[in-house]
Design a protein around this motif. Structure first.
Motif, short mmCIF file in Angstrom:
data_model
loop_
_atom_site.label_atom_id
_atom_site.label_comp_id
_atom_site.label_asym_id
_atom_site.label_seq_id
_atom_site.Cartn_x
_atom_site.Cartn_y
_atom_site.Cartn_z
N PHE A 1 -7.43 6.30 -0.20
CA PHE A 1 -6.09 5.85 -0.56
C PHE A 1 -6.07 5.54 -2.04
N LEU A 2 -4.88 5.39 -2.58
CA LEU A 2 -4.73 4.86 -3.93
C LEU A 2 -3.34 4.29 -4.10
N PHE A 3 -3.22 3.39 -5.07
CA PHE A 3 -1.94 2.87 -5.50
C PHE A 3 -1.66 3.38 -6.90
N GLU A 4 -0.44 3.78 -7.15
CA GLU A 4 -0.01 4.20 -8.47
C GLU A 4 0.98 3.17 -9.01
N ILE A 5 0.65 2.60 -10.18
CA ILE A 5 1.52 1.63 -10.83
C ILE A 5 1.67 2.08 -12.28
N GLY A 6 2.80 2.67 -12.59
CA GLY A 6 2.95 3.27 -13.90
C GLY A 6 1.93 4.40 -14.05
N ASP A 7 1.15 4.34 -15.13
CA ASP A 7 0.13 5.37 -15.34
C ASP A 7 -1.25 4.92 -14.87
N ARG A 8 -1.30 3.84 -14.13
CA ARG A 8 -2.59 3.33 -13.64
C ARG A 8 -2.76 3.64 -12.16
N ARG A 9 -4.01 3.90 -11.77
CA ARG A 9 -4.34 4.18 -10.37
C ARG A 9 -5.39 3.18 -9.89
N TYR A 10 -5.17 2.68 -8.68
CA TYR A 10 -6.09 1.72 -8.08
C TYR A 10 -6.50 2.22 -6.71
N GLY A 11 -7.79 2.24 -6.44
CA GLY A 11 -8.28 2.69 -5.15
C GLY A 11 -9.75 2.37 -5.02
N ILE A 12 -10.53 3.32 -4.54
CA ILE A 12 -11.98 3.18 -4.47
C ILE A 12 -12.57 4.06 -5.58
N PRO A 13 -13.13 3.46 -6.62
CA PRO A 13 -13.64 4.25 -7.75
C PRO A 13 -14.64 5.31 -7.30
N ASP A 14 -14.42 6.54 -7.75
CA ASP A 14 -15.30 7.65 -7.42
C ASP A 14 -15.10 8.69 -8.52
N ARG A 15 -16.18 9.10 -9.16
CA ARG A 15 -16.07 10.05 -10.27
C ARG A 15 -15.39 11.35 -9.86
N GLU A 16 -15.48 11.68 -8.58
CA GLU A 16 -14.84 12.91 -8.10
C GLU A 16 -13.34 12.87 -8.33
N TRP A 17 -12.76 11.66 -8.31
CA TRP A 17 -11.32 11.52 -8.47
C TRP A 17 -10.95 11.09 -9.89
N GLY A 18 -11.92 11.13 -10.82
CA GLY A 18 -11.62 10.79 -12.21
C GLY A 18 -12.14 9.41 -12.57
N ASP A 19 -12.34 9.22 -13.87
CA ASP A 19 -12.89 7.96 -14.36
C ASP A 19 -11.84 6.87 -14.52
N ASP A 20 -10.57 7.22 -14.32
CA ASP A 20 -9.52 6.23 -14.56
C ASP A 20 -9.14 5.44 -13.30
N MET A 21 -9.85 5.66 -12.20
CA MET A 21 -9.54 4.95 -10.96
C MET A 21 -10.09 3.53 -11.03
N ARG A 22 -9.18 2.55 -11.02
CA ARG A 22 -9.58 1.15 -11.01
C ARG A 22 -9.81 0.69 -9.58
N ASP A 23 -10.65 -0.33 -9.41
CA ASP A 23 -10.99 -0.82 -8.08
C ASP A 23 -9.84 -1.66 -7.52
N ALA A 24 -9.32 -1.25 -6.37
CA ALA A 24 -8.19 -1.96 -5.75
C ALA A 24 -8.55 -3.37 -5.33
N LYS A 25 -9.85 -3.66 -5.21
CA LYS A 25 -10.27 -5.01 -4.83
C LYS A 25 -10.13 -6.00 -5.98
N ASN A 26 -9.98 -5.48 -7.20
CA ASN A 26 -10.05 -6.35 -8.37
C ASN A 26 -8.69 -6.76 -8.93
N ILE A 27 -7.61 -6.40 -8.26
CA ILE A 27 -6.30 -6.84 -8.74
C ILE A 27 -5.50 -7.38 -7.57
N ARG A 28 -4.89 -8.53 -7.81
CA ARG A 28 -4.15 -9.21 -6.74
C ARG A 28 -2.64 -9.02 -6.93
N ILE A 29 -1.94 -9.14 -5.83
CA ILE A 29 -0.49 -8.93 -5.87
C ILE A 29 0.17 -9.92 -6.82
N GLY A 30 -0.33 -11.15 -6.84
CA GLY A 30 0.24 -12.15 -7.75
C GLY A 30 0.13 -11.75 -9.20
#
Length: 207
Positions: free
Chosen positions: A52-81
């Motif tokens: 899975f991934l979340f797209e917020i503007g030009d940022r992507r959050y999901g499970i970091p994996d080089r296969e999907w690019g180096d710009d994938m941020r870890d979804a565990k590290n950002i909170r809704i607040g």
């Protein structure tokens, strides 16, 4: 600013499917995007078999994996607040990069915790979500047609594949309640463990 007592009400709409399939949930604003993913899985419901991934503007959050690019941020590290504090009210959730289910999420409002309620919780919704691995939007359309028409050439095949009746109008609150209860329990265990560790850290050691 602490958001420990805030609840975010989020509307979740499956794109490209009509009539509209939607859910509205309430989650603590301290929950991470990974926790929001778990809640979405519970209320559609899906079985959490795919990436899975979340797209917020030009940022992507999901499970970091080089296969999907180096710009994938870890979804565990950002909170809704944190998103709310940044003024974010809309985001996209993508599940199963093969079937490519895309959901539009709107943070509708921030509310105080209701005493006695358990979170996350489902507060509204319409229509049943698609089965896992049905083949994306085209496969879901054919699945619906086949399941509702005993004369359809794939009716018997897809009925065996799914293994039970499928009512597209049913949200299936009973199944969702069981799934959400597991998330509530997991959150309670996590909070208890955190409190226990904090207590240990703050307890003076006896020389």
């Amino acid at each position: 600013m602490s958001r420990a007592d805030d609840i975010a009400r989020i509307r979740i709409v499956l794109l490209d499917v009509t009539p509209q399939i939607w859910r509205t949930i309430e989650v603590p604003s301290t929950v991470s995007l990974r926790g929001l993913h778990d809640a979405i899985q519970a209320v559609v419901p899906f079985d959490n078999r795919h990436l899975f991934l979340f797209e917020i503007g030009d940022r992507r959050y999901g499970i970091p994996d080089r296969e999907w690019g180096d710009d994938m941020r870890d979804a565990k590290n950002i909170r809704i607040g944190a998103l709310i504090d940044r003024g974010v009210t809309e985001l996209t959730y993508v599940y199963d990069f093969g079937d490519d289910w895309r959901f539009h999420l709107t943070i509708e409002e921030v509310l105080p915790v209701v005493e006695g309620e358990s979170y996350p919780r489902l507060v509204g919704g319409a229509r049943r979500g698609p089965p896992e691995d049905v083949g994306g939007f085209p496969g879901f359309e054919e699945f619906l047609s086949a399941m509702q028409d005993p004369t359809h050439e794939r009716h018997a095949e897809l009925s065996r594949w799914y293994g039970r009746p499928f009512d597209p109008e049913e949200v299936n609150h009973a199944e969702i309640a069981v799934r959400m209860a597991k998330l509530v329990r997991r959150r309670e265990i996590g909070k208890a463990s955190h409190a226990k560790n904090r207590k240990k850290e703050n307890t003076p050691r006896v020389p």
